[in-house]
Every structure is written in structure tokens, then in C-alpha cells.
Scaffold this active site. Structure first.
Site, PDB file in Angstrom:
ATOM      1  N   LYS A  13       0.844  -1.211   0.000  1.00 19.26           N
ATOM      2  CA  LYS A  13       0.000   0.000   0.000  1.00 19.26           C
ATOM      3  C   LYS A  13       0.878   1.259   0.000  1.00 19.26           C
ATOM      4  O   LYS A  13       0.671   2.162  -0.804  1.00 19.26           O
ATOM      5  CB  LYS A  13      -0.914   0.023   1.244  1.00 19.26           C
ATOM      6  CG  LYS A  13      -1.785  -1.211   1.404  1.00 19.26           C
ATOM      7  CD  LYS A  13      -2.687  -1.124   2.619  1.00 19.26           C
ATOM      8  CE  LYS A  13      -1.962  -1.115   3.955  1.00 19.26           C
ATOM      9  NZ  LYS A  13      -1.284  -2.391   4.307  1.00 19.26           N
ATOM     10  N   ARG A  87      -9.880   0.689   8.307  1.00 22.11           N
ATOM     11  CA  ARG A  87      -9.484  -0.658   8.705  1.00 22.11           C
ATOM     12  C   ARG A  87     -10.581  -1.362   9.494  1.00 22.11           C
ATOM     13  O   ARG A  87     -10.381  -2.500   9.930  1.00 22.11           O
ATOM     14  CB  ARG A  87      -8.248  -0.575   9.609  1.00 22.11           C
ATOM     15  CG  ARG A  87      -6.935  -0.666   8.884  1.00 22.11           C
ATOM     16  CD  ARG A  87      -5.860  -0.326   9.886  1.00 22.11           C
ATOM     17  NE  ARG A  87      -4.674  -1.095   9.729  1.00 22.11           N
ATOM     18  CZ  ARG A  87      -3.567  -0.645   9.145  1.00 22.11           C
ATOM     19  NH1 ARG A  87      -3.524   0.542   8.624  1.00 22.11           N
ATOM     20  NH2 ARG A  87      -2.496  -1.409   9.098  1.00 22.11           N
ATOM     21  N   ARG A 126      12.538  -5.226   5.670  1.00 25.07           N
ATOM     22  CA  ARG A 126      12.617  -3.843   5.189  1.00 25.07           C
ATOM     23  C   ARG A 126      13.260  -2.912   6.224  1.00 25.07           C
ATOM     24  O   ARG A 126      13.146  -3.130   7.419  1.00 25.07           O
ATOM     25  CB  ARG A 126      11.238  -3.329   4.767  1.00 25.07           C
ATOM     26  CG  ARG A 126      10.352  -2.965   5.898  1.00 25.07           C
ATOM     27  CD  ARG A 126       9.026  -2.414   5.423  1.00 25.07           C
ATOM     28  NE  ARG A 126       8.086  -2.508   6.518  1.00 25.07           N
ATOM     29  CZ  ARG A 126       6.809  -2.214   6.438  1.00 25.07           C
ATOM     30  NH1 ARG A 126       6.287  -1.831   5.306  1.00 25.07           N
ATOM     31  NH2 ARG A 126       6.046  -2.304   7.497  1.00 25.07           N
ATOM     32  N   ARG A 160      11.195  -0.395  11.680  1.00 19.84           N
ATOM     33  CA  ARG A 160      10.015  -0.120  12.502  1.00 19.84           C
ATOM     34  C   ARG A 160       9.948  -1.114  13.662  1.00 19.84           C
ATOM     35  O   ARG A 160      10.208  -2.306  13.477  1.00 19.84           O
ATOM     36  CB  ARG A 160       8.748  -0.261  11.644  1.00 19.84           C
ATOM     37  CG  ARG A 160       8.417   1.004  10.890  1.00 19.84           C
ATOM     38  CD  ARG A 160       7.333   0.861   9.879  1.00 19.84           C
ATOM     39  NE  ARG A 160       6.140   0.153  10.313  1.00 19.84           N
ATOM     40  CZ  ARG A 160       5.055   0.014   9.558  1.00 19.84           C
ATOM     41  NH1 ARG A 160       5.013   0.542   8.349  1.00 19.84           N
ATOM     42  NH2 ARG A 160       4.017  -0.641   9.992  1.00 19.84           N
ATOM     43  N   ARG A 171      -0.626  -8.373  13.402  1.00 19.20           N
ATOM     44  CA  ARG A 171      -1.181  -7.385  12.454  1.00 19.20           C
ATOM     45  C   ARG A 171      -1.988  -8.079  11.365  1.00 19.20           C
ATOM     46  O   ARG A 171      -3.045  -7.609  10.951  1.00 19.20           O
ATOM     47  CB  ARG A 171      -0.033  -6.560  11.846  1.00 19.20           C
ATOM     48  CG  ARG A 171       0.551  -5.562  12.844  1.00 19.20           C
ATOM     49  CD  ARG A 171       1.954  -5.096  12.489  1.00 19.20           C
ATOM     50  NE  ARG A 171       2.076  -4.470  11.198  1.00 19.20           N
ATOM     51  CZ  ARG A 171       3.243  -4.255  10.576  1.00 19.20           C
ATOM     52  NH1 ARG A 171       4.384  -4.624  11.143  1.00 19.20           N
ATOM     53  NH2 ARG A 171       3.270  -3.680   9.406  1.00 19.20           N
TER      54      ARG A 171
HETATM   55  P1  AP5 Z   1       4.862  -1.547   1.858  1.00 16.44           P
HETATM   56  O1  AP5 Z   1       4.532  -0.758   0.641  1.00 16.44           O
HETATM   57  O2  AP5 Z   1       5.566  -0.849   2.967  1.00 16.44           O
HETATM   58  O3  AP5 Z   1       3.549  -2.287   2.386  1.00 16.44           O
HETATM   59  P2  AP5 Z   1       2.331  -1.726   3.218  1.00 16.44           P
HETATM   60  O4  AP5 Z   1       1.130  -2.438   2.712  1.00 16.44           O
HETATM   61  O5  AP5 Z   1       2.312  -0.230   3.191  1.00 16.44           O
HETATM   62  O6  AP5 Z   1       2.760  -2.284   4.628  1.00 16.44           O
HETATM   63  P3  AP5 Z   1       2.729  -1.663   6.066  1.00 16.44           P
HETATM   64  O7  AP5 Z   1       3.473  -2.618   6.946  1.00 16.44           O
HETATM   65  O8  AP5 Z   1       3.213  -0.246   6.064  1.00 16.44           O
HETATM   66  O9  AP5 Z   1       1.219  -1.730   6.336  1.00 16.44           O
HETATM   67  P4  AP5 Z   1       0.520  -1.796   7.692  1.00 16.44           P
HETATM   68  O10 AP5 Z   1      -0.862  -1.714   7.200  1.00 16.44           O
HETATM   69  O11 AP5 Z   1       0.819  -2.902   8.597  1.00 16.44           O
HETATM   70  O12 AP5 Z   1       1.171  -0.556   8.449  1.00 16.44           O
HETATM   71  P5  AP5 Z   1       0.640   0.889   8.778  1.00 16.44           P
HETATM   72  O13 AP5 Z   1       1.789   1.790   8.798  1.00 16.44           O
HETATM   73  O14 AP5 Z   1      -0.546   1.237   7.947  1.00 16.44           O
HETATM   74  O15 AP5 Z   1       5.710  -2.815   1.381  1.00 16.44           O
HETATM   75  C1  AP5 Z   1       6.296  -3.708   2.305  1.00 16.44           C
HETATM   76  C2  AP5 Z   1       7.653  -4.198   1.786  1.00 16.44           C
HETATM   77  O16 AP5 Z   1       7.465  -4.955   0.588  1.00 16.44           O
HETATM   78  C3  AP5 Z   1       8.610  -3.074   1.400  1.00 16.44           C
HETATM   79  O17 AP5 Z   1       9.932  -3.498   1.706  1.00 16.44           O
HETATM   80  C4  AP5 Z   1       8.423  -2.937  -0.112  1.00 16.44           C
HETATM   81  O18 AP5 Z   1       9.584  -2.436  -0.746  1.00 16.44           O
HETATM   82  C5  AP5 Z   1       8.124  -4.358  -0.506  1.00 16.44           C
HETATM   83  N1  AP5 Z   1       7.208  -4.474  -1.638  1.00 16.44           N
HETATM   84  C6  AP5 Z   1       6.096  -3.711  -1.874  1.00 16.44           C
HETATM   85  N2  AP5 Z   1       5.465  -4.150  -2.985  1.00 16.44           N
HETATM   86  C7  AP5 Z   1       6.185  -5.211  -3.440  1.00 16.44           C
HETATM   87  C8  AP5 Z   1       6.042  -6.094  -4.561  1.00 16.44           C
HETATM   88  N3  AP5 Z   1       5.025  -5.977  -5.436  1.00 16.44           N
HETATM   89  N4  AP5 Z   1       6.967  -7.070  -4.712  1.00 16.44           N
HETATM   90  C9  AP5 Z   1       8.011  -7.216  -3.835  1.00 16.44           C
HETATM   91  N5  AP5 Z   1       8.211  -6.402  -2.766  1.00 16.44           N
HETATM   92  C10 AP5 Z   1       7.297  -5.422  -2.577  1.00 16.44           C
HETATM   93  O19 AP5 Z   1       0.068   0.659  10.288  1.00 16.44           O
HETATM   94  C11 AP5 Z   1       0.947   0.416  11.367  1.00 16.44           C
HETATM   95  C12 AP5 Z   1       0.145   0.358  12.666  1.00 16.44           C
HETATM   96  O20 AP5 Z   1      -0.511   1.636  12.893  1.00 16.44           O
HETATM   97  C13 AP5 Z   1      -1.004  -0.662  12.690  1.00 16.44           C
HETATM   98  O21 AP5 Z   1      -0.562  -1.951  13.067  1.00 16.44           O
HETATM   99  C14 AP5 Z   1      -1.952  -0.030  13.743  1.00 16.44           C
HETATM  100  O22 AP5 Z   1      -1.478  -0.239  15.048  1.00 16.44           O
HETATM  101  C15 AP5 Z   1      -1.828   1.457  13.439  1.00 16.44           C
HETATM  102  N6  AP5 Z   1      -2.817   1.927  12.452  1.00 16.44           N
HETATM  103  C16 AP5 Z   1      -2.555   2.451  11.224  1.00 16.44           C
HETATM  104  N7  AP5 Z   1      -3.693   2.773  10.585  1.00 16.44           N
HETATM  105  C17 AP5 Z   1      -4.709   2.448  11.423  1.00 16.44           C
HETATM  106  C18 AP5 Z   1      -6.134   2.523  11.318  1.00 16.44           C
HETATM  107  N8  AP5 Z   1      -6.730   2.995  10.195  1.00 16.44           N
HETATM  108  N9  AP5 Z   1      -6.878   2.073  12.367  1.00 16.44           N
HETATM  109  C19 AP5 Z   1      -6.294   1.614  13.498  1.00 16.44           C
HETATM  110  N10 AP5 Z   1      -4.954   1.510  13.655  1.00 16.44           N
HETATM  111  C20 AP5 Z   1      -4.157   1.924  12.623  1.00 16.44           C
END
Ligand code: AP5
Length: 214
Positions: A13, A87, A126, A160, A171
Site C-alpha cells: 500500500k 481498517r 525492510r 520499525r 497485524r
Molecule cells: P509496503 O509498501 O511498505 O507495504 P504496506 O502495505 O504499506 O505495509 P505496512 O506494513 O506499512 O502496512 P501496515 O498496514 O501494517 O502498516 P501501517 O503503517 O498502515 O511494502 C512492504 C515491503 O514490501 C517493502 O519493503 C516494499 O519495498 C516491498 N514491496 C512492496 N510491494 C512489493 C512487490 N510488489 N513485490 C516485492 N516487494 C514489494 O500501520 C501500522 C500500525 O498503525 C497498525 O498496526 C496499527 O497499530 C496502526 N494503524 C494504522 N492505521 C490504522 C487505522 N486505520 N486504524 C487503526 N490503527 C491503525
């Protein structure tokens, strides 16, 4: 145009949202990034969110919806990319209200369809440059010179705190229990566009571009 990128942790994402922001002038609204900024600044929201995030659980609906509302007010007439929000069902309903109050509507919900075991590998490898934020990966994208950022030359990197296998599994479980069940809410409005998130980054990008340009 306003779109949601929906998918489990590590689905890509953030990668695709950052690209769309750079290439299309849309604005990436990542609740994860907003919360991490609040944690770093030790704001009241950050102090409340830190333990929840470190455990891999979801921060309260009220907090994240308020953050999204504040940021939506600052993006003018540019399109929004919702990255990691909504979410839960309550967040999906809150987003509809936030958009309607601002005369906006949703155009697409891009669902990144992925394999969970591969995601653990993606996430646990990562890391980013501590200075400029450039993204790297132990297996897929190492700096050209070991230990030196390709972009700014810094030798400091960070990971992270929630990117370890146990927390990633929590997660994922949160995603299955609370986020995946909101898909029908959007399916019944014919907004969901599934994309193969296991394809290489440029192919995922091309599939998303085809949807946005259709
Ligand atoms: P990346 O693009 O970073 O993936 P992502 O889907 O953004 O993953 P996140 O871990 O950031 O998502 P998340 O939803 O857990 O975290 P968030 O910060 O939202 O890609 C991942 C890796 O793969 C990278 O190394 C990239 O280079 C690689 N990659 C990407 N695409 C690829 C491909 N096609 N092929 C190969 N490699 C690839 O949330 C963190 C925390 O915040 C949550 O756990 C929660 O506690 C809180 N939080 C955030 N939003 C909310 C909400 N709306 N409600 C409640 N709590 C929330």
C-alpha cells in the site's frame, strides 16, 4: 479522484501510494505514517497509540478518523489516496461522512491480493534511511554500497519496532478479523478492484494505473 488502497500489512500500500503521489499529484494519507509522526513527537495521541502499535493491534477508530479529517482539510482539491485507512467497519462509515461533508466521493477501492507468508518475508526485511527515509530491503533492495544510503549518503538506518515476525502475525490477524470484513461494504457499491499484489512492483503499478485511467 479519491481511492482506498486496501490490503494486509506488507501488501504494498505504502509503496504504491507514494508512487501515485509522486506521479499523479494525488495526496497519500497514511494513518500509519500519521501515527508514527505523533509517536515521534510524543503528542497525546502518540503517547496513547505507541503501545497499541508496538503490539500490532489497531488504534481507536475515533483517533484515526479524526486524523484523516484534519488531513483532508489540508489537501485542497487534490485527490486522496487512503493508505491503511479505513481498517474497520466504523472507519469505513466515518470515511463516507468525512468525504460527503467535503463534497467528495470514493472512486475505487484497490484491493491488493497477496500471500501472507511472503508478506512476513517482505516486512521483516525492510528498513529505511534514518536521514531521508529512502526504503531498502535485506533481500530485494540493498544499498549499492553496504551501509551507505544511495540517496543522501547517510550511514544511519532504522527499522520499525512493529516489523518483527510475532507482531506481523498479530497485524495479519487484525487484518483478517477487522479489515477484510469491510470488503462487502464496498463490493455492494461496485467499488472494489482486485489487483495481484504478488506481482513485481512495476506490474502492480501498471495494473493500478489501468484502473485509474479506465
Ligand atoms: P509496503 O509498501 O511498505 O507495504 P504496506 O502495505 O504499506 O505495509 P505496512 O506494513 O506499512 O502496512 P501496515 O498496514 O501494517 O502498516 P501501517 O503503517 O498502515 O511494502 C512492504 C515491503 O514490501 C517493502 O519493503 C516494499 O519495498 C516491498 N514491496 C512492496 N510491494 C512489493 C512487490 N510488489 N513485490 C516485492 N516487494 C514489494 O500501520 C501500522 C500500525 O498503525 C497498525 O498496526 C496499527 O497499530 C496502526 N494503524 C494504522 N492505521 C490504522 C487505522 N486505520 N486504524 C487503526 N490503527 C491503525
Amino acid at each position: 479522484m479519491n481511492i482506498i488502497l486496501l490490503g494486509p500489512p506488507g501488501a504494498g500500500k505504502g509503496t504504491q501510494a507514494a508512487r501515485l503521489q509522486a506521479e499523479r499529484g494525488m495526496v497519500q494519507l497514511s494513518t500509519g505514517d500519521m501515527l508514527r509522526a505523533a509517536v515521534a513527537k510524543e503528542t497525546p495521541v502518540g503517547l496513547q497509540a505507541k503501545a497499541v502499535m508496538d503490539a500490532g493491534e489497531l488504534v481507536s477508530d475515533a483517533i484515526v478518523s479524526a486524523l484523516i479529517g484534519e488531513h483532508l482539510d489540508c489537501i485542497g482539491d487534490r485527490g486522496a489516496i487512503f493508505d491503511g485507512y479505513p481498517r474497520t467497519q466504523a472507519q469505513a462509515e466515518a470515511l463516507d461522512l468525512l468525504l460527503a461533508e467535503r463534497g467528495r466521493h470514493l472512486d475505487h477501492v484497490i484491493e491488493l491480493v497477496v500471500d501472507e507468508d511472503e508478506l512476513v518475508r517482505r516486512i521483516c526485511g525492510r528498513f529505511t534511511c534514518a536521514n531521508c527515509g529512502a526504503p531498502y530491503h535485506d533481500e530485494f533492495k540493498r544499498p549499492k554500497v553496504d551501509g551507505v544510503c544511495d540517496v543522501c549518503g547517510s550511514t544511519e538506518f532504522k527499522r520499525r519496532p512493529d516489523d518483527n515476525e510475532a507482531t506481523v502475525r498479530t497485524r495479519m490477524a487484525e487484518y483478517r478479523a477487522k479489515t477484510a470484513p469491510i470488503l462487502p461494504y464496498y463490493q455492494q457499491r461496485n467499488l472494489v478492484r482486485p489487483v495481484d499484489g504478488m506481482a513485481p512492483v512495476n506490474e502492480v503499478a501498471a495494473s493500478i494505473d489501468a484502473i485509474l485511467d479506465s
